[in-house]
Design an enzyme around this catalytic site. Structure first.
Site, PDB file in Angstrom:
ATOM      1  N   LEU A 143       4.862  -3.558  -2.994  1.00  0.00           N
ATOM      2  CA  LEU A 143       5.179  -2.264  -2.370  1.00  0.00           C
ATOM      3  C   LEU A 143       6.511  -2.259  -1.625  1.00  0.00           C
ATOM      4  CD1 LEU A 143       1.647  -1.367  -0.948  1.00  0.00           C
ATOM      5  CD2 LEU A 143       2.507  -1.134  -3.276  1.00  0.00           C
ATOM      6  N   CYS A 144       7.448  -3.092  -2.032  1.00  0.00           N
ATOM      7  CA  CYS A 144       8.768  -3.145  -1.377  1.00  0.00           C
ATOM      8  C   CYS A 144       8.635  -3.367   0.128  1.00  0.00           C
ATOM      9  CB  CYS A 144       9.568  -1.869  -1.654  1.00  0.00           C
ATOM     10  SG  CYS A 144      10.028  -1.652  -3.371  1.00  0.00           S
TER      11      CYS A 144
END
Length: 813
Positions: free
Chosen positions: A390-391
């Site tokens: 999810l960065c």
């Protein structure tokens, strides 16, 4: 106050027709645009003539007027006084972050940078342009704000600092204090320092209000993306506190529209625009059509949902139901189905958790369900979610308890976000994220909970023995475990009670490194360099290091200890881009190994061995010349040998007959690293005892188990036909603990077993006696090659195969 907005159910079908048959739960990525917004925008575009705002025509002036109106609307949306704040339109939040970074890196002495561990990757990336940086968790931030420690170590005399953090984590919805900017400002005043604050508000403002009415409490710089609030347009903003804006004007680059005049010929000079901050920072032609769409988006959003407070109440109500629903899901054996990483909702405050829930799923045996499996099934059933890292590298590492060396190791092993593999060494490497938005409804929550319950919750108790694992032990056990991280160097004895990972290539970290002669390219061994036995390794998992010490006579200028990272860090190698690698030979195989460039590391080994050599690594997961396979096979002297006692014992262990030599299982290619012939080498203690009895008859030096450099020493408390001396010749399979191993054949021996592993001295034993007692077809054998057989069980223990000292052993013949 949490309150469900039933009006959403009434207009959703009309306003969001794209949601037909779909359950959209990825609002943290982007929320959805309404039909009314698109119709209004299309009508505006068809009815009006808009020109480039840099021109002077009436169409251009109309564009300029609409842009300034929208700029004011944005400030009003966040209760920001235009006397105190300015809006700079950018492509997205990341572009706003980069704009701030561009200005800070232009400072004469650079800048110091601190960022919270929950930061999005875009905030983390700013550290690359700082002279010094640090990642802080909550406790570290509080220590800094209390004045007990510095933001970062200042070794460059930088006078400018920047602290960045998210208002809400995009990973798990956790909300961080909006009081920090004021405290940073007060701390800077007291310390006569100059530290600015950068707030990533993207996740927060998607469903909650951000109030900038008190300029003394506001961040210096706030970034956000409007598509997370309205679905459309694809546009972002940097909201600048005007008192802090001067530093942004120090950036060197200028683009079209940001200067009054530019001189190019003979002189280089320009005069920047200076009436407002945004004039100096908005490079090139603005995305004016998107800005006009933003004006429509704000109006339509307000007409549909009222205030952001109403949306916050609605989404909090739904998020609580979702959180509680996931938390309540249990398998029939009462084991939880979901491991939730979001902090959740307290009875007294709902402001610590946003409408984003991060979790993972386990089966009833406690084994992870892969993110890939979950997302594929969700996609088939038309649920729109997000999985992976999810960065948010710091947040996911903290949630999943991944140490830095583990993350680097996973990368070296080929694991990538969005790849097919997301479980390694028993740890899952990503999360499942579901996030709610203004147009979410209770039916979305109920439907998703039903989906998880139907496909990922076991409603009947499944026996732990479903895989037929229960077997009668024949009273053997694992006496000791040893790995040899560097081929032909000393061994590391695995501590008792330590469960050690078993990989397809063998025991974790076994023979993953080697020493290569710089002249010949050959891998060194104790046959020619017996002192290698005195280079003793230690595995330090806390630091993620392989530590090495020399236990022989000291050499001048030899360091006491060196260490290398357990992770396969490309920067450690001579060719970090893997364009070329050193060609070498190991046991007749041509291999491509990555060599270390650190002079201290290579000098350490070269001085000890008095030979020019380099350390090289041959990590798992390679291909072509970076991949080797086992060569071990059953020998003629290993034919079936069964007594009545063995037949009886065998009936309680493995029911399948031994595979014929030409069967698929016998010929299957099994990966190895730098071991000679097979993934794992096992030694039978009773065979060592028998060998030493023969050596003693001739008055020779008794053999220690260490000279055979086996990974596993097996011992027994009783002498039965199943494990008498050399009975290993006739074993077909072993079950050690809960794991199954296949025997691959006897180990052929050379005179290297005559090197004492504690002194590096050479003796004639035990090779001479073995040549008399264990020679078959002119070859000497002692010990057994074996490999792990993967299980297809759903049980947690098989997801991360391990072995430890004391494990019981069952024998299959």
């Amino acid at each position: 106050m949490e309150e469900y907005n039933k009006a959403v159910e009434e207009f959703r079908k009309h306003e969001y027709p794209m949601l037909k048959d779909a359950v959209y739960l990825d609002h943290a990525g982007t929320t959805l645009y309404s039909k009314s917004l698109m119709e209004r925008y299309m009508g505006d575009m068809m009815s009006n003539l808009y020109g480039n705002p840099h021109s002077a025509s009436t169409s251009s002036q109309l564009s300029t007027s609409r842009i300034e109106n929208t700029r004011l609307n944005v400030l009003q949306f966040f209760n920001a006084d235009p006397e105190d704040f300015d809006v700079v339109f950018v492509a997205n939040a990341t572009a706003g972050i980069k704009l701030v970074m561009d200005a800070f890196r232009c400072q004469e002495d650079g800048f110091l940078y601190g960022y919270h561990q929950d930061s999005h990757t875009s905030l983390v990336g700013v550290r690359e342009d700082a002279v010094s940086s640090r990642c802080l968790d909550d406790d570290a931030v509080e220590c800094w704000l209390s004045g007990s420690e510095a933001l970062v170590r200042n070794e460059h005399n930088s006078e400018i600092g920047l602290f960045a953090y998210p208002a809400q984590s995009n990973l798990d919805g956790r909300r961080l204090p909006l009081s920090w900017p004021e405290r940073v400002r007060n701390l800077s005043y007291e310390a006569q320092a100059n530290t600015y604050t950068l707030l990533d508000a993207s996740a927060l403002v998607s469903t909650s209000p951000l109030d900038l009415s008190d300029v003394s409490k506001a961040p210096d710089f706030t970034v956000l993306s409007f598509y997370k609030i309205f679905g459309f347009p694809d546009l972002g903003a940097l909201i600048v506190r005007k008192d802090s804006g001067a530093i942004l004007q120090t950036r060197k680059y200028f683009g079209g529209g940001t200067v009054e005049v530019v001189v190019c010929l003979k002189e280089q000079w320009h005069a920047p625009k200076g009436q407002s901050l945004h004039e100096n920072l908005e490079d090139g032609t603005l995305p004016f059509h998107n800005i006009m769409a933003l004006e429509a988006a704000i109006d339509v959003h307000k007409s549909l949902y009222g205030s952001m407070e109403c949306i916050a109440n609605h989404t909090t109500f739904l998020a609580r139901k979702l959180y509680e629903g996931l938390k309540s899901l249990q398998h029939a054996n009462s084991e939880p189905a979901c491991i939730i990483y979001s902090p959740g909702f307290s009875e007294t405050s709902s402001n610590v958790q946003g409408p984003t829930i991060a979790f993972n799923v386990k089966n009833s045996f406690g084994a992870w369900v892969t993110n890939v499996e979950f997302e594929r099934l969700a996609s088939i059933k038309n649920y729109h979610i997000r999985t992976g890292g999810l960065c948010n590298p710091g947040g996911v590492a903290s949630a999943l308890e991944l140490q830095p060396w583990e993350t680097r190791r996973n990368f070296s092993a080929g694991l990538r976000c969005g790849g097919e593999t997301d479980i390694y060494a028993g740890k899952i490497t990503g999360v499942i994220r579901v996030s709610l938005g203004a147009m979410s409804t209770m039916s979305d929550v109920d439907s998703f909970l039903s989906f998880v319950n139907e496909f990922f919750v076991d409603h009947t108790v499944v026996s732990a023995d479903e895989d037929g694992e229960s077997q009668k032990s024949v009273d053997m056990y694992v006496e000791s475990l040893t790995i040899y991280p560097i081929k032909s160097c000393g061994g590391f004895e695995i501590p008792k009670e330590t469960a050690w990972e078993v990989r397809p290539e063998g025991l974790a970290w076994d023979r993953e490194w080697c020493l290569i002669h710089q002249g010949t390219g050959q891998a060194l061994s104790q046959k020619r360099y017996p002192r290698m036995a005195l280079i003793k390794p230690t595995i330090d998992f806390d630091l993620g290091l392989l530590k090495l010490r020399y236990q022989g006579s000291t050499f001048p200028t030899l360091v006491d200890e060196i260490s290398v990272s357990l992770s396969s860090d490309p920067s450690s190698y001579k060719n970090p881009n893997n364009i070329h690698s050193l060609s070498s030979r190991v046991c007749g195989d041509a291999i491509a190994a990555q060599t270390y460039f650190d002079h201290e590391i290579n000098d350490f080994f070269s001085k000890i061995l008095e030979a020019p050599c380099v350390l090289a690594r041959f990590p798992a997961g390679g291909s072509g010349p970076s991949l080797r396979h086992a060569k071990a096979h059953m020998q003629k002297h290993q034919g079936p040998k069964r007594s009545a006692a063995i037949e009886k014992s065998s009936a309680h262990s493995f029911h399948d007959p031994p595979t014929p030599p030409d069967s698929d299982s016998e010929n299957r290619k099994r990966p190895i690293l730098l071991s000679n012939e097979s993934p794992i080498l096992a030694i039978n203690r009773s065979s060592i005892n028998m060998l030493n009895e023969e050596i003693a008859k001739s008055g020779g030096k008794l053999a220690s188990a260490s000279v055979f450099r086996g990974n596993i020493v097996l011992a027994s408390t009783e002498l039965t036909d199943s494990h008498h001396p050399y009975s290993e010749d006739h074993w077909s399979t072993l079950q050690i603990g809960s794991e199954t191993y296949q025997m691959l054949g006897s180990c052929r021996r050379c005179h290297m077993i005559c090197v004492d592993q504690d002194t590096a001295e050479k003796n004639e034993e035990p090779f001479v006696t073995l040549a008399k007692t264990r020679r078959f077809e002119s070859k000497v054998f002692f010990g057994s090659h074996m490999c792990h057989v993967p299980s297809f069980s759903r049980h947690k223990k098989h997801q991360f195969p391990v072995i430890k000292v004391g494990d019981k052993v069952s024998i299959g013949l």
